[in-house]
Design a protein around this motif. Structure first.
Motif, PDB file in Angstrom:
ATOM      1  N   UNK A   6       0.982  -1.305   0.138  1.00 54.39           N
ATOM      2  CA  UNK A   6       0.075  -0.110  -0.076  1.00 54.39           C
ATOM      3  C   UNK A   6       0.965   1.301  -0.022  1.00 54.39           C
ATOM      4  N   UNK A   7       1.899   1.386   0.685  1.00 57.26           N
ATOM      5  CA  UNK A   7       2.682   2.516   0.905  1.00 57.26           C
ATOM      6  C   UNK A   7       3.460   2.653  -0.457  1.00 57.26           C
ATOM      7  N   UNK A   8       3.993   1.311  -1.227  1.00 57.16           N
ATOM      8  CA  UNK A   8       4.407   1.635  -2.458  1.00 57.16           C
ATOM      9  C   UNK A   8       3.515   2.200  -3.519  1.00 57.16           C
ATOM     10  N   UNK A   9       2.289   1.685  -3.450  1.00 53.26           N
ATOM     11  CA  UNK A   9       1.355   2.399  -4.477  1.00 53.26           C
ATOM     12  C   UNK A   9       1.266   3.789  -4.172  1.00 53.26           C
ATOM     13  N   UNK A  10       1.302   4.192  -2.971  1.00 51.81           N
ATOM     14  CA  UNK A  10       0.863   5.674  -2.747  1.00 51.81           C
ATOM     15  C   UNK A  10       2.170   6.314  -3.245  1.00 51.81           C
ATOM     16  N   UNK A  11       3.458   5.813  -3.125  1.00 48.84           N
ATOM     17  CA  UNK A  11       4.659   6.375  -3.503  1.00 48.84           C
ATOM     18  C   UNK A  11       4.559   6.528  -5.212  1.00 48.84           C
ATOM     19  N   UNK A  12       4.031   5.481  -6.068  1.00 55.98           N
ATOM     20  CA  UNK A  12       3.819   5.481  -7.375  1.00 55.98           C
ATOM     21  C   UNK A  12       2.984   6.667  -7.761  1.00 55.98           C
ATOM     22  N   UNK A  13       1.835   6.840  -6.906  1.00 62.99           N
ATOM     23  CA  UNK A  13       0.880   8.087  -7.263  1.00 62.99           C
ATOM     24  C   UNK A  13       1.541   9.208  -7.046  1.00 62.99           C
ATOM     25  N   UNK A  14       2.344   9.368  -6.066  1.00 63.26           N
ATOM     26  CA  UNK A  14       3.045  10.570  -5.846  1.00 63.26           C
ATOM     27  C   UNK A  14       4.069  10.996  -6.986  1.00 63.26           C
ATOM     28  N   UNK A  15       4.488  10.027  -7.690  1.00 60.17           N
ATOM     29  CA  UNK A  15       5.601  10.075  -8.615  1.00 60.17           C
ATOM     30  C   UNK A  15       4.784  10.552  -9.955  1.00 60.17           C
ATOM     31  N   UNK A  16       3.585  10.054 -10.174  1.00 58.92           N
ATOM     32  CA  UNK A  16       2.814  10.173 -11.356  1.00 58.92           C
ATOM     33  C   UNK A  16       2.484  11.884 -11.127  1.00 58.92           C
ATOM     34  N   UNK A  17       2.125  12.242  -9.981  1.00 61.41           N
ATOM     35  CA  UNK A  17       1.879  13.886  -9.772  1.00 61.41           C
ATOM     36  C   UNK A  17       1.993  14.210  -8.343  1.00 61.41           C
ATOM     37  N   UNK A  18       2.694  15.264  -7.973  1.00 62.24           N
ATOM     38  CA  UNK A  18       2.890  15.684  -6.833  1.00 62.24           C
ATOM     39  C   UNK A  18       1.908  15.642  -5.849  1.00 62.24           C
ATOM     40  N   UNK A  19       2.269  15.218  -4.516  1.00 67.64           N
ATOM     41  CA  UNK A  19       1.168  14.874  -3.336  1.00 67.64           C
ATOM     42  C   UNK A  19       1.467  15.990  -2.231  1.00 67.64           C
ATOM     43  N   UNK A  20       0.580  16.541  -1.884  1.00 71.88           N
ATOM     44  CA  UNK A  20       0.893  17.445  -0.592  1.00 71.88           C
ATOM     45  C   UNK A  20       1.239  16.653   0.669  1.00 71.88           C
ATOM     46  N   UNK A  21       1.913  17.071   1.535  1.00 72.12           N
ATOM     47  CA  UNK A  21       2.343  16.338   2.972  1.00 72.12           C
ATOM     48  C   UNK A  21       1.054  15.839   3.454  1.00 72.12           C
ATOM     49  N   UNK A  22      -0.038  16.692   3.512  1.00 73.96           N
ATOM     50  CA  UNK A  22      -1.535  16.371   4.232  1.00 73.96           C
ATOM     51  C   UNK A  22      -2.139  14.961   3.708  1.00 73.96           C
ATOM     52  N   UNK A  68      -7.171  11.820  -2.184  1.00 74.09           N
ATOM     53  CA  UNK A  68      -6.851  10.519  -2.124  1.00 74.09           C
ATOM     54  C   UNK A  68      -7.919   9.512  -2.955  1.00 74.09           C
ATOM     55  N   UNK A  69      -9.432   9.836  -2.826  1.00 74.89           N
ATOM     56  CA  UNK A  69     -10.411   9.224  -3.573  1.00 74.89           C
ATOM     57  C   UNK A  69     -10.235   9.424  -4.984  1.00 74.89           C
ATOM     58  N   UNK A  70      -9.712  10.473  -5.323  1.00 78.98           N
ATOM     59  CA  UNK A  70      -9.563  10.849  -6.928  1.00 78.98           C
ATOM     60  C   UNK A  70      -8.222  10.038  -7.377  1.00 78.98           C
ATOM     61  N   UNK A  71      -7.266   9.846  -6.593  1.00 77.06           N
ATOM     62  CA  UNK A  71      -6.269   8.961  -6.953  1.00 77.06           C
ATOM     63  C   UNK A  71      -6.366   7.532  -7.006  1.00 77.06           C
ATOM     64  N   UNK A  72      -7.699   7.343  -6.323  1.00 78.88           N
ATOM     65  CA  UNK A  72      -8.215   5.691  -6.170  1.00 78.88           C
ATOM     66  C   UNK A  72      -7.144   4.875  -5.149  1.00 78.88           C
ATOM     67  N   UNK A  73      -6.841   5.696  -4.308  1.00 77.60           N
ATOM     68  CA  UNK A  73      -6.065   4.949  -2.988  1.00 77.60           C
ATOM     69  C   UNK A  73      -6.943   4.770  -1.875  1.00 77.60           C
ATOM     70  N   UNK A  74      -7.987   5.219  -1.730  1.00 78.80           N
ATOM     71  CA  UNK A  74      -9.015   5.001  -0.860  1.00 78.80           C
ATOM     72  C   UNK A  74     -10.443   5.283  -1.446  1.00 78.80           C
ATOM     73  N   UNK A  75     -11.378   4.629  -0.730  1.00 78.87           N
ATOM     74  CA  UNK A  75     -12.756   4.976  -0.803  1.00 78.87           C
ATOM     75  C   UNK A  75     -13.147   5.080   0.564  1.00 78.87           C
TER      76      UNK A  75
END
Length: 160
Positions: A6-22, A68-75
């Motif tokens: 799960x953490x790796x998928x979050x970092x992959x998403x952050x590589x596609x488009x920057x992610x704020x710290x929040x 996070x919902x738009x990035x499809x990481x959570x619902x």
């Protein structure tokens, strides 16, 4: 699904488009909460508690959650009150890679008779191990500066 995945998928998403710290903090928080609950989803967690624990405003949590919902990481499902908090589900992120990978897989997989299969496996493994050993020995000898000369006993009989 596991913590590292799960953490790796979050970092992959952050590589596609920057992610704020929040957003990163909220996602890590939700993964930790899910882990505490033995990965049973959906799990409930109040927005007020999240904002207190992360030391950010309630609106920041709501905005980060929407992203996070738009990035499809959570619902999530919005809570009705303090006694019925929001519920979260961590999603498994595939990016539709399975469609791209399975399109070209049309190989005919027919059954091989057990006898033929055993002969095939034994023959291939014997050839592979001999080739592998010979290559390994040749490589080691070249590194040591040793030149290997193949000779038979008949070559030496005349000299003694």
């Amino acid at each position: 699904m596991n913590y590292i995945g799960l953490m790796n998928q979050m970092w992959r998403s952050a590589m596609k488009s920057p992610m704020p710290a929040s957003e990163i903090a909220l996602f890590a928080y939700l993964v930790n909460e899910c882990n505490k609950r033995f990965w049973q989803m959906p799990f409930a967690c109040s927005t007020t508690r999240i904002s207190d624990d992360l030391r950010v405003s309630r609106q920041t949590v709501i905005t980060a959650r929407e992203h996070l919902v738009k990035r499809r990481l959570i619902s999530f499902t919005e809570g009705k009150s303090r006694h019925l908090p929001s519920t979260y589900t961590l999603t498994n992120w595939t990016d539709d890679l399975t469609v791209e990978l399975t399109d070209g897989l049309t190989h005919d997989l027919t059954h091989i008779k057990d006898k033929d299969k055993d002969d095939l496996i034994k023959g291939d493994s014997a050839n592979f191990s001999n080739k592998e050993r010979n290559n390994e020995n040749n490589t080691q000898n070249r590194r040591r500066g040793i030149k290997e000369i193949n000779a038979t006993a008949s070559s030496y009989e005349g000299s003694f």
